[in-house]
Design a protein around this motif. Structure first.
Motif, PDB file in Angstrom:
ATOM      1  N   TYR A 119       7.419  -2.677  11.024  1.00  0.00           N
ATOM      2  CA  TYR A 119       7.124  -2.768   9.608  1.00  0.00           C
ATOM      3  C   TYR A 119       5.185  -4.161   9.981  1.00  0.00           C
ATOM      4  O   TYR A 119       5.566  -4.389   9.204  1.00  0.00           O
TER       5      TYR A 119
ATOM      6  N   TYR B 292      13.485 -15.149  14.810  1.00  0.00           N
ATOM      7  CA  TYR B 292      13.463 -14.890  13.717  1.00  0.00           C
ATOM      8  C   TYR B 292      14.053 -15.955  12.834  1.00  0.00           C
ATOM      9  O   TYR B 292      15.989 -15.811  12.971  1.00  0.00           O
TER      10      TYR B 292
ATOM     11  N   SER C 204       6.420  -6.919   9.822  1.00  0.00           N
ATOM     12  CA  SER C 204       6.833  -7.916   8.474  1.00  0.00           C
ATOM     13  C   SER C 204       7.402  -9.074   9.367  1.00  0.00           C
ATOM     14  O   SER C 204       7.909  -9.128  10.859  1.00  0.00           O
ATOM     15  N   GLN C 205       7.766  -9.932   8.614  1.00  0.00           N
ATOM     16  CA  GLN C 205       8.040 -11.490   8.321  1.00  0.00           C
ATOM     17  C   GLN C 205       8.891 -11.935   7.649  1.00  0.00           C
ATOM     18  O   GLN C 205       8.976 -10.649   6.274  1.00  0.00           O
TER      19      GLN C 205
ATOM     20  N   GLU D 204      12.004  -1.974  -3.406  1.00  0.00           N
ATOM     21  CA  GLU D 204      11.208  -2.463  -4.249  1.00  0.00           C
ATOM     22  C   GLU D 204      11.741  -2.328  -5.524  1.00  0.00           C
ATOM     23  O   GLU D 204      11.933  -1.536  -5.986  1.00  0.00           O
TER      24      GLU D 204
ATOM     25  N   PHE E 153      11.675  -6.296  11.182  1.00  0.00           N
ATOM     26  CA  PHE E 153      10.366  -6.465  11.326  1.00  0.00           C
ATOM     27  C   PHE E 153       9.494  -6.606  12.552  1.00  0.00           C
ATOM     28  O   PHE E 153       8.021  -6.207  12.185  1.00  0.00           O
TER      29      PHE E 153
ATOM     30  N   LYS F 131      11.110  -7.459  -3.843  1.00  0.00           N
ATOM     31  CA  LYS F 131      11.428  -6.649  -2.587  1.00  0.00           C
ATOM     32  C   LYS F 131      12.869  -7.330  -1.241  1.00  0.00           C
ATOM     33  O   LYS F 131      12.209  -8.254  -1.358  1.00  0.00           O
TER      34      LYS F 131
ATOM     35  N   GLU G  90       9.329 -13.871   5.277  1.00  0.00           N
ATOM     36  CA  GLU G  90       8.819 -14.017   4.149  1.00  0.00           C
ATOM     37  C   GLU G  90       8.652 -13.022   3.738  1.00  0.00           C
ATOM     38  O   GLU G  90       8.447 -13.385   2.103  1.00  0.00           O
ATOM     39  N   ASP G  91       8.244 -11.984   3.797  1.00  0.00           N
ATOM     40  CA  ASP G  91       7.937 -10.476   2.710  1.00  0.00           C
ATOM     41  C   ASP G  91       8.357 -10.302   2.261  1.00  0.00           C
ATOM     42  O   ASP G  91       8.718  -9.162   1.783  1.00  0.00           O
ATOM     43  N   TYR G  92       9.741 -10.621   2.269  1.00  0.00           N
ATOM     44  CA  TYR G  92      11.387 -10.059   1.404  1.00  0.00           C
ATOM     45  C   TYR G  92      11.512 -11.321   0.962  1.00  0.00           C
ATOM     46  O   TYR G  92      12.522 -12.756   1.619  1.00  0.00           O
ATOM     47  N   ASP G  93      12.087 -10.949  -0.614  1.00  0.00           N
ATOM     48  CA  ASP G  93      12.738 -11.895  -1.402  1.00  0.00           C
ATOM     49  C   ASP G  93      14.458 -12.193  -1.109  1.00  0.00           C
ATOM     50  O   ASP G  93      15.254 -13.853  -0.438  1.00  0.00           O
TER      51      ASP G  93
END
Lengths: 343, 343
Positions: free
Chosen positions: B228, B260, B230-231, B341, B225, B310, B233-236
């Protein structure tokens, strides 16, 4: 990336577009190795083979820890400067590695290729840098006579007789700091590699590993010549890891059958590290540590001093376990070739 | 290659400049796995766990052989089309791999990361392609309940009691054909990875590997995280390999401590592959084969069907051996993250 960015060569080789520097290396060995012909060249020699630890496995872990520490020190780098550590050893589940390097907190890519692991770690480390996945990485491998005998053969306390074809597992570890940028003190370049296939001639003798590995070495070396469109004369030395005196004869014969005579420039790390006559090591040294410490202490020295310009370094591995051995399986071999050139 | 060609991200991640395609994959499992919730999704299910072989180790080798065979078949490729095979398993000296894949004659890069090996093999395979060292490679890992119990714990004949924290080693193997070019039938892309460090919280219980591995999974996921930016929520889905129900609780707690919350999108392959209640598997499935067959049969299916766009796939490994365990060592963990992805 377009197709012309591929740096593959022939069927199993790579010619790096971006050469990789070996910016520093370090070696640590046990008492017996320190008494051998290369003894004065190693960075550190243990007073005994326990290295202050309680078990042989811990002792082997401490070898990796010390080799990494010294190599980083010589390169003037800290652990956090290393993007990855490519590391492995001979023990089940690579425990010498796990417990040896964990406190460095470097992202770990564990590798296993039996005694060829040094070649595999250098190959993958160089690819990681040349491919743009890292600026600096460290590669380390180790072996220990006592932990290896326990892992593969008989308890040392049995005092088993060793046939003349047996090799003596080297107690030692070698570490190599690879970099995208050439640093002051850099010792050599990695310019390419030939990744080996498993070769199985059906041998089953765990006390004649030289013969088990020689066909794999011959396969990798011959494939290298074909892929590179090169000849033995293009290399100052062609250096195998731990074939020993029995395996060397097999290798030279197999390569002659393929049309290559490397007798005048072949060297085997296992035959260099001990004085077989006075040290009672029979066919020679072996183990993940054998090629690694010989590379660090002797081969890279020759390259950095300009005595050799280009060598093909081919660590050799016997894919043996006590389980597969006891179940009657063969001992297949594997060997990875790394092209090393002076600066 | 100039510095702006580096595709490193943060401290331990890679974002591939050239995405790599998973052009085909295949899975083979044992009887028990075939009876589990994912049973109908696997390409092949054995009638018993010997797969026609004489020993458990040979049976595990046959799993790798069959998985590679099926994956190559689905991709319409021959062994000689594969530049390298990145392969490994849990057994000492990776013998399931050596004897399983040797007849394919593909240059071998052996990897070891305990049950995280599937993640390591995909990471290195994708780097090899993205970096220009190959057009096509294959990655394979395996585990076998009986060979693993023999390797790590008690002889099965003892009928030892298993605590509720114990996991059940999956009998299975998954193989993945990666390519530079997208082929018809391609199922997903590998777009990046986060290489894990060894994390040791000092646990020593070989019958609670979920708790031993969870800190490593938390470390890799949190580092991902950060690297990237990222969080969750950025991944299914954020998918661990084999933490099981005990390890999952530890993971969710540790990640909450780091800020997280992944509870609503966490999935663990070990918890999906068996019905713990009816199949008596306690905490869940484990082993190199667990994440590999779940990836091939279930996760890639969701990605290829567009149900997920993703996912972060994080196989988890416990760096345990019977030798280190008997010598009183801890069980450190490691986990490698791979970003997958849809197409």
């Amino acid at each position: 990336m377009s197709d012309n960015n591929l740096c593959t060569l022939g069927s199993q080789s790579v010619k790096l577009k971006n050469e990789v520097y070996i910016n520093a290396s370090a070696s640590i060995v046990g008492k017996k190795e320190g008494e051998g012909p290369l003894g004065l060249l190693f960075d550190m020699v243990g007073e005994d083979d326990m290295f202050g630890c309680k078990t042989w496995e811990e002792a082997e872990s401490s070898l990796q820890k010390d080799a990494v520490y010294m190599a980083l020190g010589k390169a003037g780098k800290k652990p956090e400067d290393m993007r990855y550590i490519f590391a492995g050893d001979l023990l089940g589940q690579s425990i010498a590695t796990s417990f040896g390097i964990m406190n460095y907190n470097i992202p770990l890519l564990g590798v296993y290729g039996a005694c060829s692991t040094c070649g595999e770690s250098l190959s993958l480390g160089a690819m990681a840098i040349s491919g743009g996945f890292a600026e600096d990485v460290i590669c380390v491998t180790s072996s220990h006579f006592a932990s290896a005998e326990k892992e593969f053969r008989f308890p040392l306390g049995y005092g088993s007789q060793r046939p003349l074809s047996a090799s003596w597992t080297v107690t030692g570890s070698g570490a190599f700091v690879l970099g995208k940028q050439r640093q002051d003190g850099a010792v050599a370049r990695i310019t390419g590699m030939t990744i080996g296939k498993i070769v199985d001639f059906g041998l089953k003798d765990s006390l004649n590993m030289g013969a088990c590995m020689a066909p794999a070495a011959a396969s990798t070396i011959a494939s290298h010549f074909v892929d590179y469109e090169s000849q033995p004369e293009d290399y100052d030395k062609i250096i195998t890891g731990d074939l020993g005196s029995v395996g060397q004869r097999v290798l030279l014969d197999l390569l002659r059958d393929k049309g290559y005579d490397i007798a005048d420039r072949h060297m085997d790390c296992g035959m260099e590290i001990y004085d077989a006559g006075s040290q009672d090591t029979h066919a020679g040294g072996s183990g993940c540590g054998c090629s690694a410490v010989t590379l660090s202490a002797y081969i890279l020295k020759q390259l950095s001093e300009g005595n050799w310009k280009k060598v093909l370094f081919v660590p050799t591995g016997a894919l043996l376990s006590k389980t597969s051995f006891n179940e009657g399986q063969t001992v297949p071999g594997i060997a990875h070739g790394v092209v090393l050139e002076g600066l």
